[in-house]
Structures are given as C-alpha cells and as structure tokens.
Design an enzyme around this catalytic site. Structure first.
Site, mmCIF file in Angstrom:
data_model
loop_
_atom_site.group_PDB
_atom_site.id
_atom_site.type_symbol
_atom_site.label_atom_id
_atom_site.label_comp_id
_atom_site.label_asym_id
_atom_site.label_seq_id
_atom_site.Cartn_x
_atom_site.Cartn_y
_atom_site.Cartn_z
ATOM 1 N N GLU B 60 0.811 -1.219 0.000
ATOM 2 C CA GLU B 60 0.000 0.000 0.000
ATOM 3 C C GLU B 60 0.839 1.262 0.000
ATOM 4 O O GLU B 60 0.573 2.212 -0.747
ATOM 5 C CB GLU B 60 -0.963 -0.005 1.192
ATOM 6 C CG GLU B 60 -2.151 -0.963 1.057
ATOM 7 C CD GLU B 60 -1.814 -2.392 1.417
ATOM 8 O OE1 GLU B 60 -0.652 -2.660 1.813
ATOM 9 O OE2 GLU B 60 -2.698 -3.270 1.302
ATOM 10 N N HIS B 129 -11.364 -4.775 9.657
ATOM 11 C CA HIS B 129 -11.954 -4.594 8.319
ATOM 12 C C HIS B 129 -13.212 -3.735 8.350
ATOM 13 O O HIS B 129 -13.955 -3.722 7.376
ATOM 14 C CB HIS B 129 -12.332 -5.950 7.707
ATOM 15 C CG HIS B 129 -11.190 -6.708 7.106
ATOM 16 N ND1 HIS B 129 -10.216 -7.301 7.859
ATOM 17 C CD2 HIS B 129 -10.885 -6.980 5.821
ATOM 18 C CE1 HIS B 129 -9.355 -7.916 7.061
ATOM 19 N NE2 HIS B 129 -9.731 -7.732 5.812
HETATM 20 C C1 LIG Z 1 -2.524 -4.635 4.370
HETATM 21 C C2 LIG Z 1 -3.584 -5.436 3.726
HETATM 22 N N1 LIG Z 1 -3.822 -5.286 2.410
HETATM 23 C C3 LIG Z 1 -4.779 -6.017 1.803
HETATM 24 C C4 LIG Z 1 -5.523 -6.910 2.505
HETATM 25 C C5 LIG Z 1 -6.604 -7.741 1.816
HETATM 26 N N2 LIG Z 1 -6.159 -9.130 1.749
HETATM 27 C C6 LIG Z 1 -6.502 -10.008 2.700
HETATM 28 S S1 LIG Z 1 -5.760 -11.478 2.498
HETATM 29 C C7 LIG Z 1 -4.972 -10.983 1.104
HETATM 30 C C8 LIG Z 1 -4.060 -11.930 0.410
HETATM 31 C C9 LIG Z 1 -2.885 -12.311 1.252
HETATM 32 O O1 LIG Z 1 -2.185 -13.355 0.662
HETATM 33 P P1 LIG Z 1 -1.082 -14.181 1.408
HETATM 34 O O2 LIG Z 1 -0.268 -13.301 2.278
HETATM 35 O O3 LIG Z 1 -0.359 -14.959 0.387
HETATM 36 O O4 LIG Z 1 -1.885 -15.165 2.372
HETATM 37 P P2 LIG Z 1 -2.952 -16.282 1.960
HETATM 38 O O5 LIG Z 1 -4.272 -15.606 1.922
HETATM 39 O O6 LIG Z 1 -2.550 -16.851 0.670
HETATM 40 O O7 LIG Z 1 -2.904 -17.276 3.070
HETATM 41 C C10 LIG Z 1 -5.318 -9.672 0.814
HETATM 42 C C11 LIG Z 1 -4.858 -8.951 -0.364
HETATM 43 C C12 LIG Z 1 -5.283 -7.016 3.889
HETATM 44 N N3 LIG Z 1 -6.000 -7.854 4.666
HETATM 45 N N4 LIG Z 1 -4.305 -6.291 4.468
#
Ligand SMILES: Cc1ncc(C[n+]2csc(CCOP(=O)(O)OP(=O)(O)O)c2C)c(N)n1
Ligand SMILES: [Mg+2]
Lengths: 341, 324
Positions: B60, B129
């Site tokens: 971000e 959230h």
């Molecule tokens: C700072 C932030 N940006 C965006 C999000 C929205 N978001 C939630 S989970 C996710 C994907 C995260 O992927 P990863 O770290 O690979 O974990 P996984 O879900 O694959 O276990 C996103 C973009 C968030 N929760 N926090």
C-alpha cells in the site's frame, strides 16, 4: 518415521482434525451460523501440523487470518475455536474477533491478524522481550507469500537479523495472494533466497509433506532456541479452496488445482503409513471416527453457546475499571518483581 | 433513465474516465485480473489492457506513493486501496506527501491524484476490516474528501475529482455496492462542493453521508409516520464541508442530528456539530445531537456489531429526546 508409527499417526490425526473442522465450517457458513470472512487452509494442513511439532508451550505464536489450523495444531480447543466463529462468548475471543482473530493467552497465541504482514513487527517485539529478559523461547511468526511484498515484512526481517532475535519466520507460500499469483507479485519468486539477503538462514520445505515441514521446522526452531538468531522457513503449499467464501476463484486454472490435489498431504501420509505397515484399516477407521466425534462435539458446543450481553458492548477497549483490576495488579506486581536486582 | 447498481455506476465512471483521458490509469491490489475485491473494476483489464489497469503486489505505501509520483509526472492516476483499514499502511504517503507537496514546494508542484477506497462496517468483518476513518482524512488540509452515497454520485463524482489539481480521496461504503438507483444516460457532471438535500423537511435536519444516508432516510420515514417532518442532508463532501447548506437547513428546521459511522470523539460529527453551533447557535431550539458508532473497535458477533453502529431507531430516539 518413528518405529511404531505413533508420532506419524498423531500427525495424520492432527491434519485430519483440521480438514474435518474446516469442512464443517463450510457447512456452518452455508447455514449462516458463521458469517464475515472465512479463510480456509484446506490443502495446507501439513504446514500447521508440521510447524507446531517444533514448538513448546513456552514459545509464542503470531498468526494470520487463515489460522484455524494453526490454532488447532497449537492445542487450542476445537470447541473454543468454533464458538468464536459463531460469535459466542465461549469462543477464544468472546465472539469479538471471529474467524480472523483467534487469540489464546494460555497458548501464547497472539492472534489472528487480518492486516497482511501486520503480525511481523509484533513477533519481533515478543522476541525482543525474550531477548532482553534472557529467556530461551522462540516466537513463531506465520504469514503468507503476499506478506513478503509489504514494507513491514522487510523492516521486520532486518530488525530480527540486526538484533539477532529468536524469531522463527514461517512463510506459507500457497502461490497466491487473493487473485495475484506469486509470479505477478514478486520480481524474485524464490522467497527463501530473498530472505537470505537479510543474513539469516532460510530454507524451503515441501509444504505438502508434513514430515518435511516438521523436520525443517524442528531444525530451525532448535537453532533459534539455541541462540542462533532468526531463521526463515518457506513452506511450499497450495490452498485447494477459494481465498475466502466471498471469492469466486476465477484466477486459477482448474487443472492447476487438480494437480495440487494429487499431492493432498492427508492421503499421501495414509498411503505411506499403510505401505509401511503402520496403519491398518481399523486404525484409520478409528482415527476418522475420533475426529468426527470431536467435530460433532465442537459443533454442538458452539451451537449451544451464549451471546455476550449487549450492555457489555464497550468492554475490552481499555482495562475495565473493576473486572480487569485483578489482572492489572498482577501485571503491576510482576513489573515490580522484575525490577528487583 | 436506467436502473443500475452503485458498483456498476462506479465502474461506468472509471470506464468513462479511462476513455476520456489517456493519462488516466487505475492501479491497486487485484484491480485487474481479479476484477477488484468488490468487483468494481471487473472487465476493465480486458477492455483497457495492463498498461491502464495495473495490478500491484500488497504494498500500500509503495503503490500509493507511486500514484503520487505518477501524478507529479503528468499522469492522472486512480489508486484503489481495498479498504480504509489498509490505507493506514499508506497514511504517510497520503498525509506527508500527497497533502503537503504543493505547500512545501511553495506552489511549484501539485498532486492530481484520486484515491478510492471502501469504508464502513455491517458485514461482520470485525475490527480490522470495519472501521470508518474518513473523518481522520477530513482533518488534513490539502486533501479533498468525498463520500458518494448515491448511484448518481458514484457515477458523477470521479471525473470532476480527476479534474481537481489536488489529491482527492473517495470513500465508498461497502454496503452500498449492491444498492440500486436510477441513472440518466447522459448523467450530468456533479459538483463536488455542495451538500444535497435528499429529503426536504421542516422539523429537524438529519445530517448524514455515505453509508449513514440510508440510516437517516429510514429514520425520516419512521419520523414521518409520527408526524415529524425530517429534512435529510447528504454532506457529500467531507472536506471542505458545505457549511452554508448545512446552516441554511438548520436555520429553517431549528434542530439537527448528525449521523456518523465514525466514533464520536474527535470525529467528523464533532466538526459538523461545531460549525452549526458556531454559525447557527441562535437558530437552534435544542442542542445538536449526534448518533455515532459506539466507542469500541467493531466487534464480530452480529448482535454486538449492530449495537455498535448507528441505526434508524437510534436516530429517531435522538429526535424524541430533543423534542422532550
Ligand atoms: C494490508 C492489507 N492489504 C490487503 C488486505 C486484503 N487481503 C486479505 S488477504 C490478502 C491476500 C494475502 O495473501 P497471502 O499473504 O499470500 O496469504 P494467503 O491468503 O494466501 O494465506 C489480501 C490482499 C489485507 N487484509 N491487508
Ligand atoms: Mg498466499
């Protein structure tokens, strides 16, 4: 493999618990008993189960929003986890947190963080506290491949290495951050290689093999505990289901999902143990029945749980004047004691 | 007139901007291949290609900062942050760079950047959230803060926001995306500076914005049933506030209730209340009332989340209280 297979059977049972628990969560979500975001780790059970073999009760855990498996493998009761998902007082966080925010002070389980990479700096601090107090404990910090892009990841990796802190970084690399594949998010997709640039040992393990995960995590955790500074472990895994219940999962090739399902860690271990003569039909049946009974019990428990009174809405924002006075006094005393030379 | 959803209206606004000006591009997490976490930008990658619809990693601070740099470099970026909760990772870029560069450079540089993000609660997504932090941003000079609450504003605010030579933040309440409304084919460009009377009335003014507009309108319905005529004012722009329209409404109703999903202390509702007190004190028949979120992180459990948020019932009660 242990000689009589007792340990391997326990690994199998733990993975099955997580799998069946999350399958029940899907049913309960469809029935609207669970709401909000629900992130499942179906397919990734070997990671949770393998890693937690390497930790003792004195160690700390910092996790993400995809943490049901971590909580269960940590020994937090399935009843309390499910009650949390149903928003009941009997839940791990009194129903205040839900699926993404499981906490358990007794298990030194510090959440359940839904800000990607938000847990990493906190893990650094927990480890710093141990370091400053001369305690030989490990702080395990679990996060996804997506977190590796965030500044907080890089800042935390550097602090851990610079200050030689007892952190076990565990990256569950399931190749996707929501709809964005690792290849579309990282210039260097070899995450262990990337981590090693911070001058800490960094190893990759097969996240679909509970044995490989356990072995790698043990070696790393033991080294951290022995004062070796931070270690980074990348677990190469895959989630079989969508990112969350809201996700239409349009960004992956169905054939890719099927290919990974062939490496499902649970049937893989069943086959291996059966072929080694360590798992009979009857034992496998008994394991499944036991797990089923636990899931049913947790379901009934959560269902019959209670809702927190609305009058208590603004509690737990800061220390309650009366209810938490005891806890504060204890903390205050501990502080006073720690000052005694 | 066609019926459309808030989500479609926002998508249409993006499409229109991308067509009108080749300097415009959209950048953010999962905006392209995925179609946006709330499906707002679905189909735009296919239509405009990866140079104009840019997927970013989870970074971000970096991609918001990159939006600022691209704006300095002559582009007209639209940066999407999934939710206001994650915008905190980019707070430094927004407040220390976007909002201040014009001033710090003595007027040499300006940042024509639009940042869109979802805000608000109501879907049991729990504390990390569900927060409404737009009031914080409205505190900062150098930013324009918009809260489209209707399909018309979702469609009409983006282009004028892009024409603004300075940074504009657009807050889209998560519960609005499926809301439907009527949209004219040649939707007029809306102006960004005025508040709008969404329902005229004579006995009390309900001041709301974004997600709470619906709360206020529902309360006005209930009040009408009791014979109380409530005027509903949609603030639309949270910075600058349209003080003149606010004051004019209160001067003819003599009562005001501010409805805000942010927390009460140090909030946007406090600012609105203060302006009314400063400029229309002698027109008031009762102290200004406020209906805000309870001062607690938004809880997961449904009954607690509902209790934490402003409801039509609470607005009606506030009106009863001032009449008593
Ligand atoms: C700072 C932030 N940006 C965006 C999000 C929205 N978001 C939630 S989970 C996710 C994907 C995260 O992927 P990863 O770290 O690979 O974990 P996984 O879900 O694959 O276990 C996103 C973009 C968030 N929760 N926090
Ligand atoms: Mg991932």
């Amino acid at each position: 493999m242990s000689k009589d297979g007792t340990h391997d059977l326990e690994l199998l049972r733990q993975m099955l618990r997580i799998r069946r628990f999350e399958e029940r969560c899907v049913e309960l979500y469809s029935a609207s008993a669970i709401r909000g975001f629900l992130h499942l780790a179906i397919g990734e059970e070997a990671c949770a189960v393998g890693v937690f073999q390497a930790l003792g009760p004195e160690d700390a855990v910092v996790s993400t929003y995809r943490e049901h498996g971590h909580a269960l493998a940590r020994g937090i009761s399935m009843r309390a986890v499910l009650a949390e998902l149903e928003g009941k007082v009997e839940g791990t966080s009194r129903g205040r947190g839900g699926s993404m925010h499981l906490f358990d002070a007794g298990a030194r389980f510090y959440g359940g963080n839904a800000i990607v990479a938000g847990g990493l700096p906190v893990a650094i601090g927990l480890a710093l506290a141990d370091h400053l107090q001369g305690r030989r404990r490990v702080t395990a910090c679990l996060f996804g491949d997506g977190a590796v892009a965030e500044g907080e990841f890089h800042e935390s990796m550097n602090l851990a290495a610079l200050w030689h802190l007892p952190v076990l970084f565990v990256c569950e690399n399931n190749l996707y951050a929501m709809g964005t594949s690792l290849a579309r998010a990282q210039a260097e997709t070899d995450l262990a290689l990337k981590a090693s640039a911070y001058r800490m040992p960094a190893w990759a393990a097969d996240g679909m093999s509970v044995r490989d995960v356990e072995d790698t995590a043990r070696r790393a955790a033991d080294a951290v505990r022995a004062g070796g500074g931070p270690y980074f472990v990348e677990l190469r895994t895959y989630r079989f289901r969508a990112h969350s219940m809201y996700d239409p999962d349009r960004y992956r090739d169905k054939a890719e999902i099927e290919r990974w399902k062939e490496r499902d860690p649970i049937p893989a271990l069943v086959t291996e143990l059966t072929e080694a003569g360590l798992l009979s039909e009857a034992t496998w049946r008994a394991i499944q029945d036991g797990v089923q009974a636990e899931v049913d019990d947790a379901t009934a428990y959560a269902e019959s749980g209670t809702l927190e009174p609305v009058e208590d809405l603004t509690r737990f924002c800061v220390a309650d004047a009366d209810a938490d006075a005891g806890a504060e006094a204890v903390a205050g005393q501990a502080l006073a004691e720690s000052r005694v030379p | 007139m066609t019926t459309t959803t808030y989500r479609q209206a926002m998508r249409e606004a993006l499409r229109d901007a991308l067509r009108r000006d080749e300097r415009v591009f959209l950048m953010g997490e999962d905006v392209g291949r995925y179609g946006g976490c709330y499906a707002v930008s679905l189909g735009l990658l296919e239509e405009f290609g990866p140079q104009r619809i840019i997927d970013t990693p989870l970074s971000e601070s970096a991609f918001v900062g990159a939006g600022i740099g691209a704006a300095l470099g002559g582009m007209r970026p639209i940066v999407e942050i999934m939710t206001v909760n994650f915008s905190l990772l980019a707070l430094d870029q927004i407040v220390n760079n976007a909002a201040t560069l014009r001033h710090m450079s003595g007027g040499q540089f300006n940042v024509p950047l639009v940042i869109r993000m979802t805000t608000g609660a109501g879907r049991q997504l729990a504390a990390q959230h569900s927060h409404s932090l737009e009031g914080w941003y409205a505190h900062v000079p150098g930013l324009r803060i918009l809260a489209p609450a209707t399909v018309q504003d979702a469609r009409g605010m983006l282009w004028p926001a892009l024409c603004d030579p300075d940074p504009v933040l657009v807050f889209e309440h998560g519960l609005l995306y499926n809301a439907e409304g009527e949209l004219a084919a040649d939707a007029p460009v809306v102006d960004l500076t005025t508040a709008a009377v969404r329902r005229p009335g004579t006995d009390v003014t309900l001041l709301a914005y974004g997600g709470t507009l619906r709360t206020a309108l529902a309360a006005a319905d209930d009040l009408a049933g009791e014979g109380t005529s409530a005027e509903v004012l949609d603030l639309r722009s949270l910075r600058p506030l349209d003080t003149a329209t606010i004051v004019a409404s209160v001067q003819h109703t003599h009562r005001a209730v501010v409805v805000d999903e942010g927390w009460r202390s140090g909030s946007l509702s406090a600012e609105v209340s203060a302006r009314i007190t400063e400029e229309a004190f002698y027109d008031l028949d009762a102290p200004v009332a406020r209906v805000c979120a309870a001062e607690v992180p938004v809880p997961y459990a449904k009954h607690l989340e509902e209790a934490a948020l402003p409801s039509p019932g609470a607005v009606v009660e506030a009106v009863h209280h001032m009449a008593a």
